[in-house]
Design a protein around this motif. Structure first.
Motif, PDB file in Angstrom:
ATOM      1  N   UNK A 164      11.083   5.592 -70.513  1.00 37.17           N
ATOM      2  CA  UNK A 164      12.065   4.537 -70.250  1.00 37.17           C
ATOM      3  C   UNK A 164      12.097   3.525 -71.379  1.00 37.17           C
ATOM      4  N   UNK A 165      10.929   3.161 -71.899  1.00 35.70           N
ATOM      5  CA  UNK A 165      10.868   2.206 -73.000  1.00 35.70           C
ATOM      6  C   UNK A 165      11.439   2.814 -74.274  1.00 35.70           C
ATOM      7  N   UNK A 166      11.111   4.067 -74.534  1.00 33.10           N
ATOM      8  CA  UNK A 166      11.644   4.751 -75.714  1.00 33.10           C
ATOM      9  C   UNK A 166      13.168   4.822 -75.652  1.00 33.10           C
ATOM     10  N   UNK A 167      13.692   5.247 -74.512  1.00 38.70           N
ATOM     11  CA  UNK A 167      15.136   5.389 -74.380  1.00 38.70           C
ATOM     12  C   UNK A 167      15.875   4.069 -74.520  1.00 38.70           C
ATOM     13  N   UNK A 168      15.369   3.029 -73.875  1.00 36.38           N
ATOM     14  CA  UNK A 168      16.027   1.725 -73.943  1.00 36.38           C
ATOM     15  C   UNK A 168      15.975   1.144 -75.356  1.00 36.38           C
ATOM     16  N   UNK A 169      14.830   1.276 -76.032  1.00 37.11           N
ATOM     17  CA  UNK A 169      14.691   0.746 -77.387  1.00 37.11           C
ATOM     18  C   UNK A 169      15.568   1.511 -78.373  1.00 37.11           C
ATOM     19  N   UNK A 170      15.613   2.822 -78.260  1.00 35.11           N
ATOM     20  CA  UNK A 170      16.463   3.615 -79.153  1.00 35.11           C
ATOM     21  C   UNK A 170      17.937   3.281 -78.954  1.00 35.11           C
ATOM     22  N   UNK A 171      18.335   3.052 -77.715  1.00 28.35           N
ATOM     23  CA  UNK A 171      19.723   2.678 -77.461  1.00 28.35           C
ATOM     24  C   UNK A 171      20.058   1.350 -78.127  1.00 28.35           C
ATOM     25  N   UNK A 172      19.122   0.395 -78.045  1.00 32.23           N
ATOM     26  CA  UNK A 172      19.350  -0.890 -78.698  1.00 32.23           C
ATOM     27  C   UNK A 172      19.419  -0.767 -80.205  1.00 32.23           C
ATOM     28  N   UNK A 173      18.537   0.037 -80.802  1.00 32.70           N
ATOM     29  CA  UNK A 173      18.550   0.220 -82.251  1.00 32.70           C
ATOM     30  C   UNK A 173      19.823   0.913 -82.722  1.00 32.70           C
ATOM     31  N   UNK A 174      20.341   1.839 -81.903  1.00 29.65           N
ATOM     32  CA  UNK A 174      21.560   2.554 -82.287  1.00 29.65           C
ATOM     33  C   UNK A 174      22.776   1.642 -82.302  1.00 29.65           C
ATOM     34  N   UNK A 175      22.737   0.541 -81.573  1.00 29.46           N
ATOM     35  CA  UNK A 175      23.879  -0.366 -81.495  1.00 29.46           C
ATOM     36  C   UNK A 175      23.872  -1.430 -82.602  1.00 29.46           C
ATOM     37  N   UNK A 176      22.792  -1.491 -83.378  1.00 25.20           N
ATOM     38  CA  UNK A 176      22.735  -2.478 -84.464  1.00 25.20           C
ATOM     39  C   UNK A 176      23.620  -1.995 -85.619  1.00 25.20           C
ATOM     40  N   UNK A 177      24.542  -2.809 -86.086  1.00 23.20           N
ATOM     41  CA  UNK A 177      25.426  -2.382 -87.187  1.00 23.20           C
ATOM     42  C   UNK A 177      24.628  -2.042 -88.446  1.00 23.20           C
ATOM     43  N   UNK A 178      25.096  -1.070 -89.186  1.00 29.12           N
ATOM     44  CA  UNK A 178      24.401  -0.627 -90.392  1.00 29.12           C
ATOM     45  C   UNK A 178      24.370  -1.715 -91.461  1.00 29.12           C
ATOM     46  N   UNK A 179      25.359  -2.621 -91.454  1.00 29.16           N
ATOM     47  CA  UNK A 179      25.407  -3.626 -92.525  1.00 29.16           C
ATOM     48  C   UNK A 179      24.245  -4.621 -92.414  1.00 29.16           C
ATOM     49  N   UNK A 180      23.632  -4.753 -91.230  1.00 26.21           N
ATOM     50  CA  UNK A 180      22.465  -5.624 -91.119  1.00 26.21           C
ATOM     51  C   UNK A 180      21.282  -5.044 -91.886  1.00 26.21           C
ATOM     52  N   UNK A 181      21.117  -3.748 -91.775  1.00 27.97           N
ATOM     53  CA  UNK A 181      20.051  -3.103 -92.548  1.00 27.97           C
ATOM     54  C   UNK A 181      20.348  -3.197 -94.040  1.00 27.97           C
TER      55      UNK A 181
END
Length: 293
Positions: A164-181
């Motif tokens: 559950x923690x892995x899935x929720x964290x990965x979903x959040x990371x996937x929503x971060x725009x690439x331009x921030x990185x």
């Protein structure tokens, strides 16, 4: 307007509405039923009294020890699962190399998520009953390792929360725009610094949601408690240092207490089972409310 939709689409739309309303009605009925039953039998004394070993459980003791056991097992499981789950999610989302290992880890997480808790409990008992892990639980006079304790139950419970923690964290990371990185890299920051200073702070709500869902999963499990914690009415330490004694000892949680006192178990105190189930339901609803916010 859906009146212009094809008939098949309108039927599917109606079925979706019906399924959603049915689920809401079922959930509401469960909450209402348990609230009526639980409130009618719940007394303040039950929350502050320890269980008493008696043939007539309906008139002796409360469930303070199972409440303490619930929070203790949950704390151990989350303390282990949270950093591991976040680390795995970051590695899968930001590195995923070597690719073969990443696919294997992802499949492993999905497998654990779909494995029945009773299977995990048996696996945990086989592992923690080994002699080199004797420090985690009690041992018999002959040196046999029982493998049952708050530590072993909590460590096994962590397996329930990690997906559950892995899935929720990965979903959040996937929503971060690439331009921030890209902006962080343009400022000369390394990938590790970008993850620590930019990405993880941005996905704190997702991490918190995963941890809260994991806590709810741990609180609601019974099989691991019965097999790896012994499901004894009271907290039973092993002697020695107070905290370590309790962690290496046995006990119960609200789920096992409800099971043992309900007609599905020994059925000695169904009134207390309803009261404990209501307390458990309040805790789970509270966690779900936190996630919804």
């Amino acid at each position: 307007s859906i009146s212009s939709w094809p008939l098949s689409d309108r039927i599917a739309y109606g079925l979706c509405w019906a399924a959603g309303i049915a689920l809401c009605l079922i959930a509401g009925w469960i909450v209402l039923y348990m609230a009526i039953k639980g409130v009618s039998y719940l007394k303040p004394s039950l929350l502050v009294q320890s269980p008493v070993g008696s043939p007539n459980q309906s008139s002796s003791g409360g469930f303070l020890d199972p409440i303490e056991g619930t929070f203790l097992v949950t704390a151990i499981g989350i303390v282990v699962a949270a950093p591991l789950g976040v680390a795995v999610a970051v590695w899968l989302s930001e590195y995923a190399r070597p690719a073969g290992l990443a696919r294997a880890v992802e499949s492993g997480v999905e497998t654990i998520a779909g494995t029945p808790s009773v299977v995990l409990a048996i696996f945990g008992l086989l592992v923690f009953s080994k002699s080199f892990l004797a420090f985690l639980s009690q041992t018999s006079a002959g040196g046999a390792v029982f493998g049952r304790s708050f530590l072993t139950a909590g460590l096994t419970m962590a397996l329930l929360a990690i997906p559950l923690i892995v899935g929720s964290t990965r979903e959040g990371l996937a929503q971060i725009p690439a331009h921030l990185r890209e902006a962080s890299y343009a400022l000369g920051k390394t990938k590790v610094t970008t993850i620590r200073r930019v990405l993880l702070p941005s996905v704190r709500p997702s991490i918190a949601s995963g941890i809260t869902l994991g806590m709810g999963r741990i609180i609601g499990d019974t099989a691991i408690i019965v097999i790896l914690l012994g499901a004894s009415l009271r907290l039973e330490g092993t002697g020695g240092a107070p905290v370590l004694s309790i962690l290496r000892g046995t006990g119960s949680t609200l789920t096992s207490y409800v099971k043992e006192n309900s007609p599905a178990g020994e059925g000695n105190a169904p009134q207390k089972a309803y009261a404990a189930a209501f307390v458990l339901l309040v805790v789970v609803i509270g966690l779900n409310a936190i996630v919804a916010r």
